[in-house]
Scaffold this active site. Structure first.
Site, PDB file in Angstrom:
ATOM      1  CD  GLU A  75      -3.200   0.478   2.404  1.00 43.58           C
ATOM      2  OE1 GLU A  75      -3.242  -0.564   2.786  1.00 43.58           O
ATOM      3  OE2 GLU A  75      -3.699   1.299   2.468  1.00 43.58           O
ATOM      4  CG  ASP A  76       1.477   3.055   2.992  1.00 47.96           C
ATOM      5  OD1 ASP A  76       0.554   3.143   2.422  1.00 47.96           O
ATOM      6  OD2 ASP A  76       1.377   2.625   4.557  1.00 47.96           O
TER       7      ASP A  76
END
Ligand code: MN
Length: 497
Positions: A75-76
């Site tokens: 996600e990051d």
């Protein structure tokens, strides 16, 4: 929180460890988050480390801990899922994917459909693999611990979501410990005034109750030792949010004298048989309070698998609650579904089927059926917002356990009726309801069932359509759906209110 702390927890909890492999996963995660900071100003890697550490303290096996270390990578950071799969295998990649997918569950009351749709994703993930939800719960727990660092508006939203979704989920998974912690962490953000009030009011009461309990603990320890029962005895303080909910009930209205479990005594024995022996000892010390009675949740566990004996006794004219449970039950009460995945792990490692069945694993397996049901129904009727909202209420509501006359157990939302029961037993039984008996007594069809009721549906000889009026009182979405379908009403129709 450091990598060494994590390894220490793993060792303490005797989790089987492939050390070079964990080291590789950590190095990967650490490099991926290099240069990123949490809102708290800490290096980002402290967060996945904390989450992995929590899961280790819940005795989770290595793949879960690895997925925890990697849970925010996709996600990051610039890394992709195939990369993770290539480096660490399909199991870990599957878990990371699951956690990423349900990572977007956001509660926005203004966009109900979106919220419910996200909740649906979560149920599907849960039905596939509970471990994904365990990682999310541990993730949320750490985010709540560091919530102070976020802007005010975000604090409120996240705290509300925690209280409305994550805490009930933990409860449904039988994870009492994390449920209580999440509620208490969210409480001051959502109700700052009430939180201050409760903290202030409760301090004195806790202190006094603790003094009485201290003496009681010594008394019972002595008696148990004389009776040769090996047990641990301690006091447990009622959690603040749970106290707040109780004090706010109209019939209590902040009257502390009506709260009988501010401090409860907890007796933790080695075996189930010793629980009953200990109950005898407790009642020889203090008389059970008339009209309050003993609740035997060992013989009749709560829907989420909770087992204990609760008794209220008179101690110097004051009501005192004593909770008696075995070590296994205690672990189960705190860790529920986490304990369950442990059991399946034990099974893979050759524990006997019999032993597993005698334990809580069997019950928990049954319990998870509701998750699977939700996931399928929601797939069938994706588009009805009303229906999905019903399901949300179903899934997150308090539950009761009721029995068929043959002793089969059914898990229903609180306030369910004999009609809900009939349709839960078998959709077709809904077409044959003549009347209903609860605990051998005839009751009206809108009768609200209680935990432990034995429900019997008297079948009509002839098949007939359900009564449209039933829509007024049925509680489960399944009953609502079946009735509407039978009557040719679409699920978009509003039920008569
Ligand atoms: Mn996270």
């Amino acid at each position: 929180m450091t990598y060494e702390d994590l390894v220490n927890t793993i060792t303490e909890h005797a989790i089987k460890l492939d050390k070079p492999r964990l080291q590789r996963v950590y190095a990967f995660a650490s490099a991926a988050h290099e240069g990123q900071l949490r809102q708290t100003g800490e290096p980002y890697i402290a967060h996945p480390l904390f989450v992995a550490n929590t899961l280790a303290s819940w005795d989770q096996p290595q793949p879960v801990l690895e997925a925890a270390l990697l849970h925010d990578v996709v996600e990051d950071t610039g890394h992709t899922l195939p990369e993770i799969e290539k480096a660490f295998g399909a199991e870990v990649a599957f878990l990371v994917d699951g956690v990423t997918k349900i990572g977007q569950v956001k509660l926005r009351s203004s966009v109900k459909a979106e919220f419910v749709e996200n909740l649906r994703k979560m149920f599907i993930a849960m039905a596939k693999d509970t471990r994904v939800v365990l990682i999310r719960l541990a993730d949320r727990h750490h985010n709540m611990l560091t919530l102070d660092a976020l802007p005010l508006i975000k604090q409120k939203r996240i705290a509300l979501e925690t209280l409305e979704v994550y805490a009930p989920l933990a409860e449904r998974l039988g994870m009492g410990q994390i449920k209580g912690e999440l509620e208490d962490l969210a409480f001051p953000y959502l109700y700052p005034e009430e939180y201050k009030k409760i903290s202030k009011l409760a301090a004195d009461h806790f202190e006094r109750a603790a003094a009485t309990t201290g003496q009681a603990i010594r008394a019972i320890k002595t008696k148990l030792a004389k009776a040769n029962i090996k047990a641990e005895v301690k006091g447990r303080f009622k959690r603040k949010y749970s106290l707040f909910k109780k004090l706010s009930r109209p019939e209590i209205d902040y009257d502390f004298s009506k709260i009988h479990d501010l401090v409860a005594l907890r007796v933790i024995t080695q075996t189930k048989a010793d629980c009953y022996a200990a109950l005898g000892v407790v009642h020889s010390l203090w008389r059970p309070a008339p009209n309050f009675g003993v609740s035997d949740y060992i013989a009749l566990p709560k829907p989420n698998g909770y087992q204990s004996i609760h008794t209220k006794v008179m101690n110097h004219g004051q009501l005192m609650e004593v909770q008696i449970r075995s070590v296994d039950m205690h672990y189960q009460a705190d860790y529920g579904a986490a304990a369950h995945s442990l059991y399946s792990d034990a099974k893979n490692h050759g524990a006997s089927e019999e032993k597993l069945k005698s334990g809580t694993a069997f019950k928990l397996k049954k319990k998870m059926a509701w998750v699977e049901q939700l996931a399928t129904w929601q797939n069938q009727v994706k588009n009805s917002e009303e229906f999905l909202a019903d399901l949300k209420l179903d899934a997150l509501s308090e539950r009761i356990y009721v029995f068929s006359p043959l002793g089969d157990v059914f898990d229903l939302p609180i306030l369910s009726t004999p009609v809900d029961f009939a349709i839960a037993v078998h959709g077709d039984l809904g077409f044959h309801i003549q009347s209903a008996k609860v605990n051998s007594r005839l009751v009206p069809l809108d009768h609200r069932l209680n935990n432990g009721d034995i429900v019997e549906i008297i079948r009509s000889k002839v098949r007939h359509l359900p009564n449209r009026d039933w829509l007024r009182f049925v509680k489960t979405s399944r009953a609502r759906i079946e009735i509407k379908r039978a009557l040719g009403l679409t699920h978009l129709d509003k039920a008569p209110k």
